[in-house]
Design a protein around this motif. Structure first.
Motif, PDB file in Angstrom:
ATOM      1  N   ALA A   1       0.838  -1.209   0.000  1.00 15.28           N
ATOM      2  CA  ALA A   1       0.000   0.000   0.000  1.00 15.28           C
ATOM      3  C   ALA A   1       0.867   1.251   0.000  1.00 15.28           C
ATOM      4  N   PHE A   2       1.949   1.237   0.774  1.00 18.27           N
ATOM      5  CA  PHE A   2       2.859   2.386   0.812  1.00 18.27           C
ATOM      6  C   PHE A   2       3.491   2.597  -0.563  1.00 18.27           C
ATOM      7  N   LEU A   3       3.996   1.532  -1.153  1.00 17.98           N
ATOM      8  CA  LEU A   3       4.643   1.642  -2.465  1.00 17.98           C
ATOM      9  C   LEU A   3       3.637   2.032  -3.544  1.00 17.98           C
ATOM     10  N   ALA A   4       2.413   1.534  -3.460  1.00 18.81           N
ATOM     11  CA  ALA A   4       1.376   1.920  -4.420  1.00 18.81           C
ATOM     12  C   ALA A   4       1.066   3.407  -4.294  1.00 18.81           C
ATOM     13  N   THR A   5       1.001   3.895  -3.068  1.00 16.96           N
ATOM     14  CA  THR A   5       0.760   5.322  -2.843  1.00 16.96           C
ATOM     15  C   THR A   5       1.833   6.162  -3.522  1.00 16.96           C
ATOM     16  N   GLU A   6       3.072   5.822  -3.282  1.00 19.29           N
ATOM     17  CA  GLU A   6       4.176   6.576  -3.870  1.00 19.29           C
ATOM     18  C   GLU A   6       4.208   6.433  -5.391  1.00 19.29           C
ATOM     19  N   GLY A   7       3.941   5.232  -5.879  1.00 19.82           N
ATOM     20  CA  GLY A   7       3.920   5.025  -7.327  1.00 19.82           C
ATOM     21  C   GLY A   7       2.849   5.864  -8.007  1.00 19.82           C
ATOM     22  N   CYS A   8       1.659   5.886  -7.421  1.00 23.76           N
ATOM     23  CA  CYS A   8       0.573   6.697  -7.999  1.00 23.76           C
ATOM     24  C   CYS A   8       0.936   8.177  -7.988  1.00 23.76           C
ATOM     25  N   TYR A   9       1.491   8.619  -6.870  1.00 22.25           N
ATOM     26  CA  TYR A   9       1.876  10.026  -6.764  1.00 22.25           C
ATOM     27  C   TYR A   9       2.894  10.400  -7.844  1.00 22.25           C
ATOM     28  N   LEU A  10       3.912   9.590  -7.998  1.00 22.07           N
ATOM     29  CA  LEU A  10       4.951   9.896  -8.986  1.00 22.07           C
ATOM     30  C   LEU A  10       4.429   9.790 -10.415  1.00 22.07           C
ATOM     31  N   LEU A  11       3.645   8.760 -10.703  1.00 20.52           N
ATOM     32  CA  LEU A  11       3.088   8.625 -12.047  1.00 20.52           C
ATOM     33  C   LEU A  11       2.198   9.808 -12.401  1.00 20.52           C
ATOM     34  N   GLN A  12       1.390  10.250 -11.448  1.00 18.86           N
ATOM     35  CA  GLN A  12       0.511  11.405 -11.682  1.00 18.86           C
ATOM     36  C   GLN A  12       1.329  12.698 -11.759  1.00 18.86           C
ATOM     37  N   SER A  13       2.267  12.855 -10.849  1.00 16.19           N
ATOM     38  CA  SER A  13       3.056  14.091 -10.795  1.00 16.19           C
ATOM     39  C   SER A  13       3.821  14.363 -12.075  1.00 16.19           C
ATOM     40  N   PHE A  14       4.386  13.329 -12.640  1.00 16.08           N
ATOM     41  CA  PHE A  14       5.203  13.517 -13.825  1.00 16.08           C
ATOM     42  C   PHE A  14       4.421  13.312 -15.123  1.00 16.08           C
ATOM     43  N   GLY A  15       3.113  13.130 -14.992  1.00 11.90           N
ATOM     44  CA  GLY A  15       2.268  13.020 -16.174  1.00 11.90           C
ATOM     45  C   GLY A  15       2.440  11.722 -16.938  1.00 11.90           C
ATOM     46  N   PHE A  16       3.051  10.716 -16.305  1.00 11.25           N
ATOM     47  CA  PHE A  16       3.253   9.443 -16.982  1.00 11.25           C
ATOM     48  C   PHE A  16       1.945   8.669 -17.112  1.00 11.25           C
ATOM     49  N   MET A  17       1.055   8.870 -16.139  1.00  7.69           N
ATOM     50  CA  MET A  17      -0.222   8.171 -16.150  1.00  7.69           C
ATOM     51  C   MET A  17      -1.274   9.072 -15.502  1.00  7.69           C
ATOM     52  N   PRO A  18      -1.713  10.087 -16.220  1.00 11.58           N
ATOM     53  CA  PRO A  18      -2.696  10.997 -15.635  1.00 11.58           C
ATOM     54  C   PRO A  18      -4.006  10.283 -15.324  1.00 11.58           C
ATOM     55  N   MET A  19      -4.584  10.636 -14.185  1.00 10.06           N
ATOM     56  CA  MET A  19      -5.881  10.096 -13.777  1.00 10.06           C
ATOM     57  C   MET A  19      -6.812  11.260 -13.500  1.00 10.06           C
ATOM     58  N   ASP A  20      -8.082  11.093 -13.879  1.00  7.31           N
ATOM     59  CA  ASP A  20      -9.041  12.119 -13.485  1.00  7.31           C
ATOM     60  C   ASP A  20      -9.344  11.942 -11.995  1.00  7.31           C
ATOM     61  N   GLU A  21     -10.049  12.890 -11.418  1.00 12.66           N
ATOM     62  CA  GLU A  21     -10.303  12.887  -9.972  1.00 12.66           C
ATOM     63  C   GLU A  21     -11.035  11.633  -9.516  1.00 12.66           C
ATOM     64  N   ALA A  22     -12.011  11.182 -10.287  1.00  9.41           N
ATOM     65  CA  ALA A  22     -12.780   9.991  -9.899  1.00  9.41           C
ATOM     66  C   ALA A  22     -11.881   8.751  -9.839  1.00  9.41           C
ATOM     67  N   GLU A  23     -11.046   8.584 -10.851  1.00  2.00           N
ATOM     68  CA  GLU A  23     -10.143   7.429 -10.862  1.00  2.00           C
ATOM     69  C   GLU A  23      -9.131   7.525  -9.735  1.00  2.00           C
TER      70      GLU A  23
END
Length: 180
Positions: free
Chosen positions: A143-165
């Motif tokens: 869960a910790f690693l998933a949190t960080e992975g999502c943050y980094l992917l979103q932050s750098f625009g590698f995998m943008p997610m809309d708010e609902a997702e």
């Protein structure tokens, strides 16, 4: 004799964040921050020294804000589960300023080996608090690693997610961490 002028370091840091958010990390210069904060270039240098020191102060403030937010969410609960849940909850409240912060942090770490070492130590401390010899501990680590992975992917625009997702993903992460 005139009163000694003081420089509000937080106001200068606010101005630096504004420069980054409006014009990008490449526009972050002592001169740009001086103009944005309404003080002299020498005033910024007096308060922070170099551009690297200014960036370091920005990162230190962000880390302190994040740590304060997670501490408040934990409400005195010092368990690893509480730590991971609070980390995910705080990260869940990601905003556009976080994108700018991530870019600044990455740029700073690439240039400052001490900053990279402190960041590694920050992660190591959190991961070492999790007992991965148990099934629950392995879920918390994931869960910790998933949190960080999502943050980094979103932050750098590698995998943008809309708010609902974004919210749905964090609901899943929090369930993995034993919340809900």
């Amino acid at each position: 004799m005139g009163r000694k002028q003081t420089i509000d370091r937080n106001a200068v840091l606010d101005a630096a964040e504004k420069v980054v958010s409006e014009r990008g990390i490449g526009a972050l210069t002592i001169d740009a921050v001086a103009k944005a904060s309404g003080i002299s270039k020498g005033g910024v240098q007096y308060a922070f020294g170099t551009k690297d020191d200014l960036i370091g102060a920005m990162i230190d403030r962000w880390e302190a804000e994040f740590d304060a937010e997670t501490a408040a969410l934990r409400n005195g609960d010092e368990t690893a589960q509480s730590m991971v849940q609070a980390h995910a909850e705080a990260t869940r409240h990601f905003d556009e300023a976080s994108v700018d912060r991530a870019a600044v942090m990455l740029a700073a770490m690439m240039q400052d080996k001490d900053r990279l070492a402190r960041t590694r130590a920050w992660y190591e401390a959190r991961l070492n608090a999790i007992d991965t010899s148990t099934e629950e501990g392995r879920r918390l680590r994931l869960a910790f690693l998933a949190t960080e992975g999502c943050y980094l992917l979103q932050s750098f625009g590698f995998m943008p997610m809309d708010e609902a997702e974004w919210q749905q993903v964090f609901e899943d992460i929090l369930k993995l961490a034993g919340k809900g």
